[in-house]
Motif scaffolding. Structure first.
Motif, mmCIF file in Angstrom:
data_model
loop_
_atom_site.group_PDB
_atom_site.id
_atom_site.type_symbol
_atom_site.label_atom_id
_atom_site.label_comp_id
_atom_site.label_asym_id
_atom_site.label_seq_id
_atom_site.Cartn_x
_atom_site.Cartn_y
_atom_site.Cartn_z
ATOM 1 N N GLY A 69 3.111 -10.421 -8.076
ATOM 2 C CA GLY A 69 2.084 -10.016 -9.029
ATOM 3 C C GLY A 69 1.357 -8.739 -8.678
ATOM 4 O O GLY A 69 0.411 -8.347 -9.382
ATOM 5 N N TYR A 70 1.785 -8.061 -7.585
ATOM 6 C CA TYR A 70 1.123 -6.812 -7.208
ATOM 7 C C TYR A 70 1.326 -5.764 -8.298
ATOM 8 O O TYR A 70 2.421 -5.629 -8.854
ATOM 9 C CB TYR A 70 1.674 -6.279 -5.888
ATOM 10 C CG TYR A 70 1.300 -7.106 -4.675
ATOM 11 C CD1 TYR A 70 0.269 -8.047 -4.729
ATOM 12 C CD2 TYR A 70 1.996 -6.947 -3.471
ATOM 13 C CE1 TYR A 70 -0.069 -8.790 -3.612
ATOM 14 C CE2 TYR A 70 1.661 -7.694 -2.351
ATOM 15 C CZ TYR A 70 0.629 -8.624 -2.430
ATOM 16 O OH TYR A 70 0.296 -9.368 -1.322
ATOM 17 N N ARG A 71 0.271 -5.026 -8.580
ATOM 18 C CA ARG A 71 0.292 -4.008 -9.622
ATOM 19 C C ARG A 71 0.289 -2.624 -8.992
ATOM 20 O O ARG A 71 -0.432 -2.384 -8.020
ATOM 21 C CB ARG A 71 -0.917 -4.177 -10.557
ATOM 22 C CG ARG A 71 -0.767 -5.354 -11.497
ATOM 23 C CD ARG A 71 -2.081 -5.865 -12.018
ATOM 24 N NE ARG A 71 -1.891 -6.778 -13.148
ATOM 25 C CZ ARG A 71 -1.442 -8.032 -13.020
ATOM 26 N NH1 ARG A 71 -1.157 -8.535 -11.819
ATOM 27 N NH2 ARG A 71 -1.283 -8.792 -14.091
ATOM 28 N N TYR A 72 1.038 -1.699 -9.616
ATOM 29 C CA TYR A 72 1.127 -0.331 -9.106
ATOM 30 C C TYR A 72 0.923 0.650 -10.267
ATOM 31 O O TYR A 72 1.420 0.435 -11.366
ATOM 32 C CB TYR A 72 2.491 -0.093 -8.443
ATOM 33 C CG TYR A 72 2.684 -0.978 -7.226
ATOM 34 C CD1 TYR A 72 2.197 -0.594 -5.976
ATOM 35 C CD2 TYR A 72 3.333 -2.205 -7.339
ATOM 36 C CE1 TYR A 72 2.364 -1.416 -4.860
ATOM 37 C CE2 TYR A 72 3.495 -3.034 -6.239
ATOM 38 C CZ TYR A 72 3.001 -2.632 -5.004
ATOM 39 O OH TYR A 72 3.148 -3.452 -3.913
ATOM 40 N N ILE A 110 4.793 -3.892 -12.191
ATOM 41 C CA ILE A 110 4.219 -5.131 -11.690
ATOM 42 C C ILE A 110 5.328 -5.894 -10.980
ATOM 43 O O ILE A 110 6.388 -6.169 -11.566
ATOM 44 C CB ILE A 110 3.638 -6.006 -12.826
ATOM 45 C CG1 ILE A 110 2.530 -5.264 -13.573
ATOM 46 C CG2 ILE A 110 3.085 -7.315 -12.254
ATOM 47 C CD1 ILE A 110 1.955 -6.043 -14.748
ATOM 48 N N ASN A 111 5.119 -6.221 -9.714
ATOM 49 C CA ASN A 111 6.090 -6.977 -8.937
ATOM 50 C C ASN A 111 6.111 -8.414 -9.453
ATOM 51 O O ASN A 111 5.102 -9.124 -9.399
ATOM 52 C CB ASN A 111 5.706 -6.949 -7.450
ATOM 53 C CG ASN A 111 6.793 -7.543 -6.569
ATOM 54 O OD1 ASN A 111 7.331 -8.608 -6.846
ATOM 55 N ND2 ASN A 111 7.101 -6.830 -5.492
ATOM 56 N N SER A 112 7.256 -8.845 -9.975
ATOM 57 C CA SER A 112 7.348 -10.169 -10.587
ATOM 58 C C SER A 112 7.241 -11.297 -9.568
ATOM 59 O O SER A 112 6.913 -12.437 -9.940
ATOM 60 C CB SER A 112 8.675 -10.300 -11.353
ATOM 61 O OG SER A 112 9.775 -10.117 -10.480
ATOM 62 N N GLU A 122 -5.776 -3.630 -18.816
ATOM 63 C CA GLU A 122 -4.389 -4.086 -18.964
ATOM 64 C C GLU A 122 -4.307 -5.151 -20.062
ATOM 65 O O GLU A 122 -3.409 -5.124 -20.910
ATOM 66 C CB GLU A 122 -3.903 -4.652 -17.636
ATOM 67 C CG GLU A 122 -2.490 -5.199 -17.688
ATOM 68 C CD GLU A 122 -2.079 -5.845 -16.381
ATOM 69 O OE1 GLU A 122 -1.132 -6.655 -16.410
ATOM 70 O OE2 GLU A 122 -2.710 -5.565 -15.328
ATOM 71 N N GLU A 123 -5.256 -6.092 -20.051
ATOM 72 C CA GLU A 123 -5.268 -7.176 -21.033
ATOM 73 C C GLU A 123 -5.377 -6.646 -22.451
ATOM 74 O O GLU A 123 -4.723 -7.145 -23.376
ATOM 75 C CB GLU A 123 -6.443 -8.113 -20.743
ATOM 76 C CG GLU A 123 -6.615 -9.239 -21.741
ATOM 77 C CD GLU A 123 -7.885 -10.042 -21.497
ATOM 78 O OE1 GLU A 123 -8.231 -10.879 -22.359
ATOM 79 O OE2 GLU A 123 -8.545 -9.828 -20.453
ATOM 80 N N TYR A 124 -6.194 -5.584 -22.640
ATOM 81 C CA TYR A 124 -6.401 -5.011 -23.969
ATOM 82 C C TYR A 124 -5.326 -3.992 -24.352
ATOM 83 O O TYR A 124 -5.364 -3.424 -25.437
ATOM 84 C CB TYR A 124 -7.774 -4.349 -24.049
ATOM 85 C CG TYR A 124 -8.906 -5.319 -24.331
ATOM 86 C CD1 TYR A 124 -9.259 -5.649 -25.635
ATOM 87 C CD2 TYR A 124 -9.621 -5.899 -23.297
ATOM 88 C CE1 TYR A 124 -10.287 -6.533 -25.902
ATOM 89 C CE2 TYR A 124 -10.649 -6.793 -23.548
ATOM 90 C CZ TYR A 124 -10.982 -7.103 -24.844
ATOM 91 O OH TYR A 124 -11.998 -7.984 -25.099
ATOM 92 N N GLY A 125 -4.380 -3.730 -23.454
ATOM 93 C CA GLY A 125 -3.320 -2.778 -23.751
ATOM 94 C C GLY A 125 -3.754 -1.330 -23.647
ATOM 95 O O GLY A 125 -3.065 -0.430 -24.144
ATOM 96 N N LYS A 158 0.810 -1.211 0.000
ATOM 97 C CA LYS A 158 0.000 0.000 0.000
ATOM 98 C C LYS A 158 0.848 1.267 0.000
ATOM 99 O O LYS A 158 0.308 2.353 0.061
ATOM 100 C CB LYS A 158 -0.946 -0.006 1.200
ATOM 101 C CG LYS A 158 -2.008 -1.107 1.109
ATOM 102 C CD LYS A 158 -3.036 -0.943 2.210
ATOM 103 C CE LYS A 158 -4.137 -1.991 2.069
ATOM 104 N NZ LYS A 158 -5.162 -1.876 3.127
ATOM 105 N N ASP A 159 2.157 1.131 -0.040
ATOM 106 C CA ASP A 159 3.005 2.320 -0.039
ATOM 107 C C ASP A 159 4.259 2.009 -0.849
ATOM 108 O O ASP A 159 5.259 1.543 -0.327
ATOM 109 C CB ASP A 159 3.362 2.704 1.401
ATOM 110 C CG ASP A 159 4.084 4.034 1.462
ATOM 111 O OD1 ASP A 159 4.130 4.722 0.428
ATOM 112 O OD2 ASP A 159 4.604 4.380 2.542
ATOM 113 N N PHE A 160 4.187 2.297 -2.149
ATOM 114 C CA PHE A 160 5.264 1.914 -3.054
ATOM 115 C C PHE A 160 5.712 3.139 -3.820
ATOM 116 O O PHE A 160 4.884 3.933 -4.280
ATOM 117 C CB PHE A 160 4.765 0.821 -4.011
ATOM 118 C CG PHE A 160 5.854 0.208 -4.837
ATOM 119 C CD1 PHE A 160 6.586 -0.868 -4.361
ATOM 120 C CD2 PHE A 160 6.149 0.708 -6.093
ATOM 121 C CE1 PHE A 160 7.599 -1.445 -5.122
ATOM 122 C CE2 PHE A 160 7.163 0.137 -6.870
ATOM 123 C CZ PHE A 160 7.887 -0.938 -6.377
#
Length: 277
Positions: free
Chosen positions: A50-53, A45-47, A35-38, A5-7
């Protein structure tokens, strides 16, 4: 640094998907779909987990997506714009079509509040249409309604999905010849139900109409008095004004029998349009 929650990246605070959903008003599933449709890919994205920012640019993209959506563009059309597969002219033509739809819708709702039996003439743009298409030469209104209803059921069974911005409409290619007495009645009309372009399960039942300028008659009142006479009224008005037709008569049933028996037949709404130079 890696707190969900704080990145931050280079001192810039990024937003988690939950924060992004709250800021943009879009649900998590919608953000993942964009995201899927670009259309709107996360800044980071944290590899590992999987967290997205997301950053401010992502928020702007989400706002622009909602603007396009409110203009009536499908997610496929919006993706084509973002991915560069739709060129500048195609984008502008698409937006002009949506503007024309919005203007026609405003005119039609204003007409609903006018006195019954009112007529109004105007120049409009008929947008490009993708249609489920069939022919009809039935003149009796009741029989024609029943026939059209069965054909619409056939359309659903074939897998077509109706497009929500335009009602079913008819096209009478030779109406001017009929009006001038050159061809006897009955005359054949082509019936069209607008459908999504990306879904064409039966090419033989599919037809495209290009966009065109037209002169139009909008009518609010009883359907039996005007359904067959409206095109002739419009054609006479064009002759009086010296406007030359360049295409077939389009007849749009905006509010009519297909909208349910709860609607007073005195409050139906019809539009006729004839392409012009």
């Amino acid at each position: 640094m890696n707190n969900k929650k704080d990145f931050e990246i280079n001192g810039e605070k990024l937003y988690s998907i939950s924060e992004m959903a709250k800021i943009s008003g879009l649900g998590r599933s919608t953000l993942l779909r964009l995201e899927e449709y670009g259309i709107d890919k996360p800044r980071y994205i944290n590899s590992k987990n999987g967290y997205r920012y997301y950053d401010v640019v992502n928020v702007h993209n989400a706002m622009q997506y909602q603007m396009f959506q409110r203009l009536g563009l499908s997610v496929h059309e919006i993706a084509s714009y973002y991915n560069g597969t739709m060129n500048k002219e195609e984008t502008l033509d698409l937006l002009r079509d949506r503007l024309a739809i919005a203007q026609r819708t405003l005119d039609e709702f204003e007409s609903r509040f006018t006195e019954r039996g009112s007529l109004s003439f105007s120049h409009i743009t008929i947008p490009a249409y993708n249609c489920f298409h069939f022919s009809c030469d039935i003149e009796n209104p009741k029989d024609q309604i029943e026939y059209n209803y069965r054909k619409i059921q056939e359309m659903y069974e074939k897998g077509f999905r109706p497009y929500p911005t335009t009602p079913m409409f008819s096209v009478v290619p030779d109406f001017d010849s009929v009006y001038e007495g050159k061809n006897p009645k009955p005359f054949r009309s082509e019936i069209c139900v607008t459908v999504f372009q990306e879904e064409v399960p039966d090419p033989d039942s599919f037809i495209r109409f290009r966009s065109r300028n037209a002169f139009s008659l909008l009518y609010h009142g009883n359907d039996t008095e005007i359904m067959n006479a409206g095109a002739e009224i419009l054609y006479k008005e064009m002759k009086k004004r010296g406007i030359r037709s360049t295409g077939p008569v389009f007849g749009f049933c905006i509010v009519g029998p297909f909208f349910g028996t709860g609607i007073d037949p005195e409050d139906y709404l019809f539009r006729w349009a004839i392409p012009v130079d």
